[in-house]
Motif scaffolding. Structure first.
Motif, PDB file in Angstrom:
ATOM      1  N   ARG A 254       0.844  -1.188   0.000  1.00  0.00           N
ATOM      2  CA  ARG A 254       0.000   0.000   0.000  1.00  0.00           C
ATOM      3  C   ARG A 254       0.883   1.244   0.000  1.00  0.00           C
ATOM      4  N   ALA A 255       0.606   2.126  -0.923  1.00  0.00           N
ATOM      5  CA  ALA A 255       1.347   3.380  -0.984  1.00  0.00           C
ATOM      6  C   ALA A 255       0.901   4.277   0.168  1.00  0.00           C
TER       7      ALA A 255
ATOM      8  N   ALA B 192      -2.141  10.798  -2.710  1.00  0.00           N
ATOM      9  CA  ALA B 192      -2.761  12.118  -2.919  1.00  0.00           C
ATOM     10  C   ALA B 192      -1.983  12.910  -3.967  1.00  0.00           C
ATOM     11  N   GLN B 193      -0.666  12.819  -3.961  1.00  0.00           N
ATOM     12  CA  GLN B 193       0.157  13.533  -4.932  1.00  0.00           C
ATOM     13  C   GLN B 193      -0.018  12.969  -6.336  1.00  0.00           C
TER      14      GLN B 193
END
Length: 70
Positions: A60-61, A67-68
């Protein structure tokens, strides 16, 4: 197509079969049907690729990075 070129192309194939219809890969795939050693090698390569893809989907990032990207 020589063996090194065939293996080069086969290494680039996605493990989900999405590239099987691509004309770039069709000759290399045909060679796997006619060469049992190459077929065995390719099956192992694809198995490793599938395992790696499965593990990568588990990562998972961080929320800030997601968001970026979006």
């Amino acid at each position: 197509m020589d063996s090194s070129r065939t293996r080069f192309l086969l290494r680039a194939m996605r493990p989900n079969g999405a590239d099987h219809a691509d004309p770039i890969f069709s000759e290399a795939l045909e060679q796997t049907r006619n060469d049992s050693e190459l077929r065995t090698w390719f099956e192992r390569e694809q198995a490793v690729d599938r395992a790696l893809a499965t593990k990568l989907r588990e990562v998972r990032a961080p929320a800030e990075l997601r968001a970026q990207i979006q």
